[in-house]
Design a protein around this motif. Structure first.
Motif, mmCIF file in Angstrom:
data_model
loop_
_atom_site.group_PDB
_atom_site.id
_atom_site.type_symbol
_atom_site.label_atom_id
_atom_site.label_comp_id
_atom_site.label_asym_id
_atom_site.label_seq_id
_atom_site.Cartn_x
_atom_site.Cartn_y
_atom_site.Cartn_z
ATOM 1 N N ALA A 1 0.829 -1.213 0.000
ATOM 2 C CA ALA A 1 0.000 0.000 0.000
ATOM 3 C C ALA A 1 0.863 1.261 0.000
ATOM 4 C CB ALA A 1 -0.948 -0.002 1.200
ATOM 5 N N ASP A 2 2.168 1.101 -0.176
ATOM 6 C CA ASP A 2 3.119 2.207 -0.258
ATOM 7 C C ASP A 2 3.335 2.935 1.069
ATOM 8 O OD1 ASP A 2 4.995 3.233 -2.030
ATOM 9 O OD2 ASP A 2 3.792 5.023 -2.421
ATOM 10 N N HIS A 3 3.067 2.260 2.193
ATOM 11 C CA HIS A 3 3.380 2.827 3.509
ATOM 12 C C HIS A 3 4.863 2.589 3.775
ATOM 13 C CE1 HIS A 3 -1.011 1.765 4.375
ATOM 14 N NE2 HIS A 3 -0.951 3.085 4.254
ATOM 15 N N GLY A 4 5.612 3.640 4.044
ATOM 16 C CA GLY A 4 7.031 3.513 4.347
ATOM 17 C C GLY A 4 7.256 3.598 5.851
ATOM 18 N N PHE A 5 8.168 2.765 6.363
ATOM 19 C CA PHE A 5 8.497 2.776 7.786
ATOM 20 C C PHE A 5 9.873 2.152 7.969
ATOM 21 C CE2 PHE A 5 6.225 -1.032 6.727
ATOM 22 C CZ PHE A 5 6.819 -2.057 7.451
ATOM 23 N N GLU A 6 10.436 2.277 9.161
ATOM 24 C CA GLU A 6 11.748 1.713 9.460
ATOM 25 C C GLU A 6 11.632 0.794 10.663
ATOM 26 O OE1 GLU A 6 14.433 4.941 10.185
ATOM 27 O OE2 GLU A 6 14.370 5.621 8.109
ATOM 28 N N SER B 1 2.509 12.462 9.367
ATOM 29 C CA SER B 1 1.199 12.593 8.723
ATOM 30 C C SER B 1 0.091 12.480 9.761
ATOM 31 C CB SER B 1 1.019 11.496 7.670
ATOM 32 O OG SER B 1 0.916 10.231 8.315
ATOM 33 N N ASP B 2 -1.127 12.802 9.340
ATOM 34 C CA ASP B 2 -2.276 12.657 10.239
ATOM 35 C C ASP B 2 -2.427 11.200 10.680
ATOM 36 O OD1 ASP B 2 -2.848 15.352 10.105
ATOM 37 O OD2 ASP B 2 -4.398 15.130 8.561
ATOM 38 N N ALA B 3 -2.207 10.270 9.757
ATOM 39 C CA ALA B 3 -2.327 8.850 10.093
ATOM 40 C C ALA B 3 -1.287 8.450 11.145
ATOM 41 C CB ALA B 3 -2.171 7.990 8.842
ATOM 42 N N GLU B 4 -0.051 8.916 10.983
ATOM 43 C CA GLU B 4 0.992 8.607 11.960
ATOM 44 C C GLU B 4 0.686 9.235 13.311
ATOM 45 O OE1 GLU B 4 4.756 9.718 10.349
ATOM 46 O OE2 GLU B 4 4.739 8.128 8.852
ATOM 47 N N ARG B 5 0.161 10.457 13.308
ATOM 48 C CA ARG B 5 -0.212 11.107 14.576
ATOM 49 C C ARG B 5 -1.338 10.342 15.253
ATOM 50 N NH1 ARG B 5 1.659 15.405 11.705
ATOM 51 N NH2 ARG B 5 -0.250 15.882 10.564
ATOM 52 N N ALA B 6 -2.342 9.903 14.491
ATOM 53 C CA ALA B 6 -3.459 9.145 15.059
ATOM 54 C C ALA B 6 -2.970 7.821 15.629
ATOM 55 C CB ALA B 6 -4.533 8.913 14.000
ATOM 56 N N LEU B 7 -2.070 7.158 14.911
ATOM 57 C CA LEU B 7 -1.523 5.894 15.386
ATOM 58 C C LEU B 7 -0.703 6.095 16.663
ATOM 59 C CD1 LEU B 7 -1.265 2.884 14.806
ATOM 60 C CD2 LEU B 7 0.740 3.397 13.436
ATOM 61 N N ALA B 8 0.093 7.153 16.713
ATOM 62 C CA ALA B 8 0.890 7.455 17.908
ATOM 63 C C ALA B 8 -0.026 7.753 19.096
ATOM 64 C CB ALA B 8 1.828 8.634 17.645
ATOM 65 N N GLU B 9 -1.121 8.477 18.856
ATOM 66 C CA GLU B 9 -2.075 8.788 19.932
ATOM 67 C C GLU B 9 -2.773 7.514 20.416
ATOM 68 O OE1 GLU B 9 -4.368 10.972 22.710
ATOM 69 O OE2 GLU B 9 -2.421 11.271 21.766
ATOM 70 N N LEU B 10 -3.158 6.632 19.486
ATOM 71 C CA LEU B 10 -3.788 5.367 19.868
ATOM 72 C C LEU B 10 -2.831 4.542 20.707
ATOM 73 C CD1 LEU B 10 -6.050 3.276 19.744
ATOM 74 C CD2 LEU B 10 -5.025 2.452 17.614
ATOM 75 N N ARG B 11 -1.570 4.453 20.275
ATOM 76 C CA ARG B 11 -0.574 3.702 21.051
ATOM 77 C C ARG B 11 -0.446 4.282 22.460
ATOM 78 N NH1 ARG B 11 4.210 0.620 20.299
ATOM 79 N NH2 ARG B 11 4.043 0.771 18.044
ATOM 80 N N ARG B 12 -0.361 5.613 22.549
ATOM 81 C CA ARG B 12 -0.224 6.256 23.857
ATOM 82 C C ARG B 12 -1.398 5.898 24.761
ATOM 83 N NH1 ARG B 12 -2.103 10.167 26.602
ATOM 84 N NH2 ARG B 12 -3.454 10.975 24.968
ATOM 85 N N LYS B 13 -2.616 5.964 24.230
ATOM 86 C CA LYS B 13 -3.810 5.666 25.040
ATOM 87 C C LYS B 13 -3.849 4.204 25.468
ATOM 88 C CE LYS B 13 -6.819 9.374 23.510
ATOM 89 N NZ LYS B 13 -8.061 9.763 22.869
ATOM 90 N N VAL B 14 -3.513 3.308 24.552
ATOM 91 C CA VAL B 14 -3.506 1.886 24.891
ATOM 92 C C VAL B 14 -2.478 1.626 25.991
ATOM 93 C CG1 VAL B 14 -2.877 -0.416 24.040
ATOM 94 C CG2 VAL B 14 -4.409 1.036 22.697
#
Length: 142
Positions: free
Chosen positions: A10-15, A70-83
């Motif tokens: 899906a062309d998502h880049g990460f390390e 990105s907004d998606a990365e920020r949302a994912l980081a916020e979800l991780r923090r809450k979990v």
């Protein structure tokens, strides 16, 4: 340790960091390397510029931690923090602990951890409410 730049279909880049190139290959073939955005395990290595450390007398190198881009990365980081703030990490004991909670043998509480897909499917079939997280838990290390 080696850091690889990775990309999913899906062309998502990460390390991600791996013990070695062989460790990456082994984990990938076992289906343990997944895109943190969509969960796809068909990830591939991409080109990456090497990190060159300065000479010892050039000063202390600063770690390069980047803020979500990105907004998606920020949302994912916020979800991780809450979990992580509101749940107990039970690691590889997730399946057993989820069953104990469901059966009333352990106190009711929010937990997260690690389970194979077949184990999670069996929990759902048995009526144990679980859901996959869109990120991998950060392992507790020294």
């Amino acid at each position: 340790m080696i850091r690889f730049a990775l990309k999913c279909p899906a062309d998502h880049g990460f390390e991600s960091w791996f013990q070695s190139g062989a460790a990456f290959d082994s984990l990938k073939s076992a289906g343990h390397v997944a895109c943190p955005f969509c969960g796809d395990t068909a990830v591939e290595k991409t080109l990456m510029a090497p990190t060159v450390r300065p000479a010892r007398n050039a000063g202390v190198a600063q770690p390069h931690l980047s803020a979500p881009a990105s907004d998606a990365e920020r949302a994912l980081a916020e979800l991780r923090r809450k979990v992580e703030e509101n749940s107990e990490y039970v690691g590889p004991d997730f399946v057993a602990e989820a069953r104990r909670i469901h059966d009333g043998d352990a106190p009711e509480r929010a937990i997260y951890g690690e389970a194979r897909w077949d184990e999670a499917k069996k929990l759902l079939e048995d009526g144990v409410p679980v859901a996959p997280l869109p990120f991998l838990p950060q392992r507790k290390t020294n």
